[in-house]
Design a protein around this motif. Structure first.
Motif, PDB file in Angstrom:
ATOM      1  N   SER A  30      -0.401 -91.216 -12.767  1.00  0.00           N
ATOM      2  CA  SER A  30       0.278 -89.946 -12.481  1.00  0.00           C
ATOM      3  C   SER A  30       1.090 -90.049 -11.194  1.00  0.00           C
ATOM      4  N   LEU A  31       0.503 -90.735 -10.206  1.00  0.00           N
ATOM      5  CA  LEU A  31       1.229 -90.914  -8.934  1.00  0.00           C
ATOM      6  C   LEU A  31       2.504 -91.717  -9.160  1.00  0.00           C
ATOM      7  N   GLU A  32       2.387 -92.727 -10.022  1.00  0.00           N
ATOM      8  CA  GLU A  32       3.555 -93.576 -10.296  1.00  0.00           C
ATOM      9  C   GLU A  32       4.718 -92.779 -10.867  1.00  0.00           C
ATOM     10  N   SER A  33       4.389 -91.762 -11.660  1.00  0.00           N
ATOM     11  CA  SER A  33       5.466 -91.008 -12.302  1.00  0.00           C
ATOM     12  C   SER A  33       5.761 -89.683 -11.586  1.00  0.00           C
ATOM     13  N   ALA A  34       5.091 -89.450 -10.457  1.00  0.00           N
ATOM     14  CA  ALA A  34       5.237 -88.159  -9.768  1.00  0.00           C
ATOM     15  C   ALA A  34       6.670 -87.923  -9.276  1.00  0.00           C
ATOM     16  N   ILE A  35       7.345 -88.986  -8.841  1.00  0.00           N
ATOM     17  CA  ILE A  35       8.708 -88.812  -8.332  1.00  0.00           C
ATOM     18  C   ILE A  35       9.647 -88.431  -9.473  1.00  0.00           C
ATOM     19  N   GLU A  36       9.567 -89.210 -10.577  1.00  0.00           N
ATOM     20  CA  GLU A  36      10.493 -88.892 -11.679  1.00  0.00           C
ATOM     21  C   GLU A  36      10.178 -87.540 -12.318  1.00  0.00           C
ATOM     22  N   ARG A  37       8.907 -87.113 -12.229  1.00  0.00           N
ATOM     23  CA  ARG A  37       8.555 -85.792 -12.748  1.00  0.00           C
ATOM     24  C   ARG A  37       8.825 -84.681 -11.729  1.00  0.00           C
ATOM     25  N   ASP A  38       9.297 -85.083 -10.570  1.00  0.00           N
ATOM     26  CA  ASP A  38       9.642 -84.120  -9.531  1.00  0.00           C
ATOM     27  C   ASP A  38       8.429 -83.279  -9.082  1.00  0.00           C
ATOM     28  N   GLU A  39       7.303 -83.955  -8.944  1.00  0.00           N
ATOM     29  CA  GLU A  39       6.064 -83.241  -8.602  1.00  0.00           C
ATOM     30  C   GLU A  39       5.790 -83.189  -7.101  1.00  0.00           C
ATOM     31  N   PHE A  40       6.535 -83.939  -6.320  1.00  0.00           N
ATOM     32  CA  PHE A  40       6.296 -83.921  -4.873  1.00  0.00           C
ATOM     33  C   PHE A  40       7.103 -82.815  -4.209  1.00  0.00           C
ATOM     34  N   GLU A  41       6.522 -82.306  -3.136  1.00  0.00           N
ATOM     35  CA  GLU A  41       7.194 -81.269  -2.350  1.00  0.00           C
ATOM     36  C   GLU A  41       6.861 -81.523  -0.885  1.00  0.00           C
ATOM     37  N   VAL A  42       7.828 -81.341  -0.022  1.00  0.00           N
ATOM     38  CA  VAL A  42       7.537 -81.414   1.412  1.00  0.00           C
ATOM     39  C   VAL A  42       7.368 -79.990   1.925  1.00  0.00           C
ATOM     40  N   LEU A  61       4.904 -82.384   5.708  1.00  0.00           N
ATOM     41  CA  LEU A  61       3.622 -82.724   5.085  1.00  0.00           C
ATOM     42  C   LEU A  61       3.806 -82.733   3.573  1.00  0.00           C
ATOM     43  N   LEU A  62       3.411 -83.823   2.970  1.00  0.00           N
ATOM     44  CA  LEU A  62       3.668 -84.003   1.544  1.00  0.00           C
ATOM     45  C   LEU A  62       2.650 -83.244   0.684  1.00  0.00           C
ATOM     46  N   ARG A  63       3.124 -82.616  -0.365  1.00  0.00           N
ATOM     47  CA  ARG A  63       2.263 -81.955  -1.346  1.00  0.00           C
ATOM     48  C   ARG A  63       2.570 -82.528  -2.712  1.00  0.00           C
ATOM     49  N   TRP A  64       1.517 -82.634  -3.539  1.00  0.00           N
ATOM     50  CA  TRP A  64       1.684 -83.156  -4.895  1.00  0.00           C
ATOM     51  C   TRP A  64       1.346 -82.051  -5.877  1.00  0.00           C
ATOM     52  N   ASN A  65       2.361 -81.489  -6.494  1.00  0.00           N
ATOM     53  CA  ASN A  65       2.164 -80.435  -7.487  1.00  0.00           C
ATOM     54  C   ASN A  65       1.953 -81.092  -8.848  1.00  0.00           C
ATOM     55  N   SER A  66       0.777 -81.691  -8.987  1.00  0.00           N
ATOM     56  CA  SER A  66       0.453 -82.408 -10.215  1.00  0.00           C
ATOM     57  C   SER A  66      -0.162 -81.446 -11.225  1.00  0.00           C
ATOM     58  N   VAL A  67       0.146 -81.653 -12.504  1.00  0.00           N
ATOM     59  CA  VAL A  67      -0.487 -80.803 -13.519  1.00  0.00           C
ATOM     60  C   VAL A  67      -1.954 -81.206 -13.715  1.00  0.00           C
ATOM     61  N   ASN A  68      -2.274 -82.453 -13.389  1.00  0.00           N
ATOM     62  CA  ASN A  68      -3.626 -82.958 -13.647  1.00  0.00           C
ATOM     63  C   ASN A  68      -4.589 -82.801 -12.480  1.00  0.00           C
ATOM     64  N   PHE A  69      -4.089 -82.804 -11.274  1.00  0.00           N
ATOM     65  CA  PHE A  69      -4.968 -82.845 -10.110  1.00  0.00           C
ATOM     66  C   PHE A  69      -4.534 -81.824  -9.073  1.00  0.00           C
ATOM     67  N   ASP A  70      -5.534 -81.374  -8.316  1.00  0.00           N
ATOM     68  CA  ASP A  70      -5.229 -80.533  -7.173  1.00  0.00           C
ATOM     69  C   ASP A  70      -5.760 -81.287  -5.966  1.00  0.00           C
ATOM     70  N   VAL A  71      -4.899 -82.010  -5.327  1.00  0.00           N
ATOM     71  CA  VAL A  71      -5.385 -82.934  -4.307  1.00  0.00           C
ATOM     72  C   VAL A  71      -4.382 -83.038  -3.165  1.00  0.00           C
ATOM     73  N   GLY A  72      -4.913 -83.104  -1.948  1.00  0.00           N
ATOM     74  CA  GLY A  72      -4.062 -83.162  -0.766  1.00  0.00           C
ATOM     75  C   GLY A  72      -3.737 -84.592  -0.364  1.00  0.00           C
ATOM     76  N   PRO A  73      -2.809 -84.726   0.568  1.00  0.00           N
ATOM     77  CA  PRO A  73      -2.347 -86.055   0.981  1.00  0.00           C
ATOM     78  C   PRO A  73      -3.442 -86.916   1.609  1.00  0.00           C
ATOM     79  N   ALA A  74      -4.447 -86.288   2.232  1.00  0.00           N
ATOM     80  CA  ALA A  74      -5.520 -87.088   2.830  1.00  0.00           C
ATOM     81  C   ALA A  74      -6.198 -87.936   1.757  1.00  0.00           C
ATOM     82  N   HIS A  75      -6.128 -87.493   0.496  1.00  0.00           N
ATOM     83  CA  HIS A  75      -6.718 -88.273  -0.594  1.00  0.00           C
ATOM     84  C   HIS A  75      -5.707 -89.099  -1.367  1.00  0.00           C
ATOM     85  N   PHE A  76      -4.543 -88.528  -1.663  1.00  0.00           N
ATOM     86  CA  PHE A  76      -3.651 -89.332  -2.517  1.00  0.00           C
ATOM     87  C   PHE A  76      -2.817 -90.358  -1.735  1.00  0.00           C
ATOM     88  N   ILE A  77      -2.606 -90.127  -0.438  1.00  0.00           N
ATOM     89  CA  ILE A  77      -1.857 -91.136   0.329  1.00  0.00           C
ATOM     90  C   ILE A  77      -2.617 -92.475   0.392  1.00  0.00           C
TER      91      ILE A  77
END
Ligand code: C2E
Ligand code: MG
Ligand code: MG
Ligand code: MG
Length: 284
Positions: A30-42, A61-77
């Motif tokens: 999901s992270l790999e495709s997050a950019i092309e899916r436009d899921e990141f937000e600053v 501060l980066l946010r990931w508006n993923s449909v699958n996960f609700d997770v902050g940068p401290a975890h996904f970075i």
């Protein structure tokens, strides 16, 4: 591996479940495709001058508006770092910030420097500084409007390579800050060699204020050390006024924390940046 399991445990908020590896694969995919899916937000969090309350800069501060996960940068970075995705994500964040500055400039907003967090893995890329320079040029951004934050003690074996990139970026005219200062272990001699202009006192010290005398002494020691080294100093994660009592505010530069502003979307930030102008128009 163990490291993978622990990381995903932290990610899920637990460490049981038999399908950890599968989940991690899904996260990475999901992270790999997050950019092309436009899921990141600053999102942006202002820093303010601790005497005047004026905004002095913003942290991206980066946010990931993923449909699958609700997770902050401290975890996904850390996952992005481990799976080789951090350089691409870092480039995306820098571009997003440059675009935002360009939009604010076009809208006649006051421009404040934006501080962008970077991982040392990004600095191990020998093209980092070149990429930064090219991106600033592409968007016509004054390098003085971009600052980078590097977590204290995050250097690995590639210290020299990282320092070379830091110096090249500094030569472009961007600033460097050391983030989460006081909890890592950077030797003071190394600190002195880095092209940095700012220290950010780690939130864990601020969390213990005003009651913990030890935390207060350490915070004030960092403030006075920063002063001696001609570095500016920011207190991070300030949540209420009480935390500031006992801090040597005369030598502190900026505050950052929920007490002043929470991180906010670009549109929320635009409203705040417009407020001084609105006030002026009302008064006239
Ligand atoms: P950081 O750079 O130390 O950022 C400060 C963190 O503290 C942010 O968490 C911010 O939302 C939070 N914070 C600010 N004020 C307060 C407060 O008063 N109380 C509390 N409880 N928290 C406060 P966030 O946004 O979850 O980011 C966590 C970390 O993830 C950041 O820590 C940074 O190390 C990393 N990170 C975020 N965005 C990026 C990015 O674009 N690239 C990289 N490499 N790392 C990033
Ligand atoms: Mg930071
Ligand atoms: Mg950081
Ligand atoms: Mg920090």
């Amino acid at each position: 591996s163990d490291k993978r399991l622990r990381r995903l445990g932290a990610f899920n908020g637990n460490a049981q479940s038999g399908s950890l590896d599968l989940d991690l694969d899904l996260v990475v995919h999901s992270l790999e495709s997050a950019i092309e899916r436009d899921e990141f937000e600053v999102v942006y969090q202002p820093k303010v001058n601790c005497k005047t309350g004026d905004i002095t800069g913003l942290e991206a501060l980066l946010r990931w508006n993923s449909v699958n996960f609700d997770v902050g940068p401290a975890h996904f970075i850390p996952i992005a770092e481990e799976f080789g995705l951090i350089n691409e994500i870092g480039r995306w964040v820098l571009k997003a910030c440059c675009k935002q500055l360009k939009d604010w400039r076009a809208g006649g907003q006051i421009l404040h420097p934006i501080a962008i967090n970077v991982s040392t893995l990004q600095l191990e890329d020998p093209n980092f500084a070149t990429m930064v320079g090219a991106t600033l040029s592409e968007f016509g951004i004054d390098p003085a409007l971009i600052e980078f934050e590097l977590t204290e003690g995050a250097f690995g074996l590639q210290l020299e390579a990282c320092m070379t990139q830091m110096q090249s970026v500094a030569n472009l005219g961007c600033q460097w800050a050391i983030d989460d200062f006081g909890v890592g272990y950077s030797s003071l001699s190394r600190l002195h060699k880095l092209p940095i202009s700012k220290l950010k006192i780690d939130k864990s010290f601020l969390d213990q204020l005003p009651h913990d005398v030890g935390a207060q002494n350490i915070s004030n020691a960092i403030i006075s050390m920063a002063r001696s080294l001609s570095l500016s100093v920011v207190a991070e994660g300030v949540e209420d006024y009480g935390q500031l009592t006992g801090l040597d505010l005369s030598d502190l530069d900026d505050l950052q924390g929920y007490y002043c502003y929470r991180p906010m979307s670009a549109s929320g930030m635009t409203e705040i940046l417009s407020a001084p102008l609105k006030g002026k128009l009302r008064a006239s």
